[in-house]
Design an enzyme around this catalytic site. Structure first.
Site, PDB file in Angstrom:
ATOM      1  N   LYS A 156      36.869   6.777  25.223  1.00 62.36           N
ATOM      2  CA  LYS A 156      38.664   7.344  24.448  1.00 62.36           C
ATOM      3  C   LYS A 156      38.089   6.489  23.102  1.00 62.36           C
ATOM      4  CE  LYS A 156      40.579   9.579  28.415  1.00 62.36           C
ATOM      5  NZ  LYS A 156      42.474   9.662  28.683  1.00 62.36           N
ATOM      6  N   LYS A 160      41.424  17.987  28.140  1.00 67.74           N
ATOM      7  CA  LYS A 160      42.540  18.486  26.951  1.00 67.74           C
ATOM      8  C   LYS A 160      42.967  18.573  25.528  1.00 67.74           C
ATOM      9  CE  LYS A 160      46.090  16.809  31.284  1.00 67.74           C
ATOM     10  NZ  LYS A 160      46.153  15.370  31.112  1.00 67.74           N
ATOM     11  N   LYS A 163      32.870  18.368  30.309  1.00 67.09           N
ATOM     12  CA  LYS A 163      33.853  17.404  30.840  1.00 67.09           C
ATOM     13  C   LYS A 163      34.772  18.776  30.486  1.00 67.09           C
ATOM     14  CE  LYS A 163      37.038  14.677  31.394  1.00 67.09           C
ATOM     15  NZ  LYS A 163      37.776  13.607  31.714  1.00 67.09           N
TER      16      LYS A 163
HETATM   17  P1  TYM Z   1      44.517  12.838  34.178  1.00 68.45           P
HETATM   18  O1  TYM Z   1      45.519  13.390  33.692  1.00 68.45           O
HETATM   19  O2  TYM Z   1      43.167  12.765  32.839  1.00 68.45           O
HETATM   20  O3  TYM Z   1      43.267  14.233  35.544  1.00 68.45           O
HETATM   21  C1  TYM Z   1      44.340  14.247  36.115  1.00 68.45           C
HETATM   22  C2  TYM Z   1      43.311  14.324  37.428  1.00 68.45           C
HETATM   23  O4  TYM Z   1      41.967  15.964  36.792  1.00 68.45           O
HETATM   24  C3  TYM Z   1      41.158  15.439  36.883  1.00 68.45           C
HETATM   25  N1  TYM Z   1      39.878  16.126  36.457  1.00 68.45           N
HETATM   26  C4  TYM Z   1      39.387  16.538  36.509  1.00 68.45           C
HETATM   27  N2  TYM Z   1      38.583  17.256  37.809  1.00 68.45           N
HETATM   28  C5  TYM Z   1      37.930  17.976  37.755  1.00 68.45           C
HETATM   29  N3  TYM Z   1      37.294  18.447  36.488  1.00 68.45           N
HETATM   30  C6  TYM Z   1      37.614  17.919  35.380  1.00 68.45           C
HETATM   31  N4  TYM Z   1      37.110  18.662  34.074  1.00 68.45           N
HETATM   32  C7  TYM Z   1      38.772  17.474  35.146  1.00 68.45           C
HETATM   33  N5  TYM Z   1      39.646  16.787  34.383  1.00 68.45           N
HETATM   34  C8  TYM Z   1      41.197  15.973  35.011  1.00 68.45           C
HETATM   35  C9  TYM Z   1      41.362  13.733  36.784  1.00 68.45           C
HETATM   36  O5  TYM Z   1      40.085  13.311  37.268  1.00 68.45           O
HETATM   37  C10 TYM Z   1      42.227  13.691  37.289  1.00 68.45           C
HETATM   38  O6  TYM Z   1      42.479  13.182  39.020  1.00 68.45           O
HETATM   39  N6  TYM Z   1      44.287   7.552  34.869  1.00 68.45           N
HETATM   40  C11 TYM Z   1      44.287   8.989  35.215  1.00 68.45           C
HETATM   41  C12 TYM Z   1      45.896   9.590  35.393  1.00 68.45           C
HETATM   42  C13 TYM Z   1      46.052   7.958  36.903  1.00 68.45           C
HETATM   43  C14 TYM Z   1      46.058   7.899  38.014  1.00 68.45           C
HETATM   44  C15 TYM Z   1      46.780   7.210  38.799  1.00 68.45           C
HETATM   45  C16 TYM Z   1      45.168   8.894  39.158  1.00 68.45           C
HETATM   46  C17 TYM Z   1      47.030   7.279  36.579  1.00 68.45           C
HETATM   47  N7  TYM Z   1      47.131   6.033  37.130  1.00 68.45           N
HETATM   48  C18 TYM Z   1      46.951   6.998  39.872  1.00 68.45           C
HETATM   49  C19 TYM Z   1      45.179   8.455  40.147  1.00 68.45           C
HETATM   50  C20 TYM Z   1      46.047   7.490  41.534  1.00 68.45           C
HETATM   51  C21 TYM Z   1      44.267  10.224  34.290  1.00 68.45           C
HETATM   52  O7  TYM Z   1      44.359  10.344  33.395  1.00 68.45           O
HETATM   53  O8  TYM Z   1      44.139  11.487  34.372  1.00 68.45           O
END
Ligand code: TYM
Length: 340
Positions: free
Chosen positions: A116, A203, A200
């Site tokens: 990032k 967004k 991957k």
């Molecule tokens: P974020 O907002 O980027 O994504 C949310 C969830 O979607 C999953 N994800 C994917 N899974 C499969 N294929 C993809 N291409 C893909 N893109 C995203 C992510 O793995 C995630 O599960 N750091 C986390 C948010 C967070 C969190 C937490 C998660 C903050 N605190 C505590 C679990 C527990 C994040 O940026 O997710």
């Protein structure tokens, strides 16, 4: 709120733009599956979102939209706690304590920060660097035992486990924090870009054609799948051969994730065919599964009052649990509390 087993789930999604089918398959689908058996906390992680620049007005709207997406996908707010992270201050308070537990070397190894921050590391926010400590706090403030996430969060979960262990050891409070387990569904935990099977689905990808948003209309879904990259060959007959064709493999993972048809059966079904039939069948499945979600999100977004009530109720329920943990943590760490 006691369920069949007494384990607790916490997970979160950032309100940083339209959610896509990777977020759905990698995370939200599992949230829905787990809600009846676990005490579930589903968070909209707005504090994580501001580690990179956000437009304040859009951020507020996106927060409500993630809440709407949770509900439209099948999470029952009566059964699970839905809330936004910044409304429960114990997350930030515990994150500070973890800033003092986590070693710099641990954070230096985090690949998501490197991805990032890119080449301009000096210009990245310090919040982006300590982001995993806040994530650990999100999880451990509820003493969560299970965390459904996509594969990209695996390293952050390992760090969370290290933080829990170090805290328990440093402060001589064995078993205070549980060591949480990631719940990662192998085939759908890393949905790839429709344009490039080595990247991957994300967004932040500049091309709309790389992803299917949960709010895409039917004609957009059909168009994007039609344009998706495949291979010059026909569908091979063996899964091992399919796995060598990254983009085709990805389409099959998406198909299987939404249809619940096992991948090897799809391979049998399309063996020897070119990819146009696979694409049109996949579009049908996506339209059928996503249309009800899209329609419901749009309907819920017309009723901001209802969504705000859900978030307030979630905040109250989450606070009850989180406040107890942070009080205990302050006591364990030796922070003086003035009695009222
Ligand atoms: P974020 O907002 O980027 O994504 C949310 C969830 O979607 C999953 N994800 C994917 N899974 C499969 N294929 C993809 N291409 C893909 N893109 C995203 C992510 O793995 C995630 O599960 N750091 C986390 C948010 C967070 C969190 C937490 C998660 C903050 N605190 C505590 C679990 C527990 C994040 O940026 O997710």
């Amino acid at each position: 709120m006691s369920k069949i087993n007494n384990n607790t789930v916490l997970s979160g999604v950032q309100p940083s733009g339209d959610l896509h089918i990777g977020n759905y398959l990698g995370a939200i689908k599992n949230f829905v599956n787990m809600q009846n058996n676990y005490n579930c906390f589903f968070c909209i992680v707005d504090l994580h979102a501001i580690t990179v620049k956000q437009d304040p007005k859009i951020l507020k709207r996106n927060t409500l939209e993630v809440a709407a997406t949770y509900i439209a996908s099948g999470i029952d707010p009566k059964n699970s706690v839905i809330f936004n992270q910044s409304s429960v201050s114990a997350h930030s308070e515990l994150a500070w304590v973890f800033n003092c537990v986590t070693r710099m070397g641990w954070l230096n190894r985090m690949t998501q920060f490197k991805d990032k921050a890119g080449k301009d590391k000096e210009n990245a926010s310090s919040g982006l660097f300590i982001y995993p400590n806040l994530m650990a706090a999100d999880i451990l403030v509820y003493k969560a035992t299970h965390v459904p996430v996509g594969d990209d969060q695996k390293q952050h979960l390992e760090l969370t486990r290290d933080i829990a262990q170090k805290f328990n050891r440093d402060f001589n409070c064995e078993d205070f924090f549980p060591i949480p387990e990631p719940i990662i569904d192998k085939n759908i935990s890393r949905i790839m870009s429709l344009k490039d099977g080595s990247q991957k689905m994300s967004k932040s990808d500049l091309s709309e054609y790389s992803r299917i948003s949960l709010l895409d209309e039917s004609d957009e879904i059909i168009k994007k799948i039609k344009k998706a990259k495949t291979a010059d060959s026909v569908m091979p007959g063996k899964i091992e051969e399919v796995q060598k064709l990254a983009e085709v493999n990805n389409l099959l993972n998406i198909y299987s994730g939404f249809s619940e048809i096992e991948k090897y059966k799809l391979v049998e079904q399309y063996e020897g065919q070119n990819f146009s039939k696979l694409k049109s069948d996949l579009s049908d499945v996506l339209v059928e599964r996503l249309n009800p979600i899209t329609t419901e999100v749009k309907k819920l977004m017309q009723d901001i009052g209802y969504l705000s009530e859900i978030l307030l109720d979630g905040q109250n329920k989450a606070n009850q649990v989180a406040q107890k943990t942070i009080n205990d943590v302050y006591d364990i760490v030796g922070l003086h509390r003035n009695e009222a």
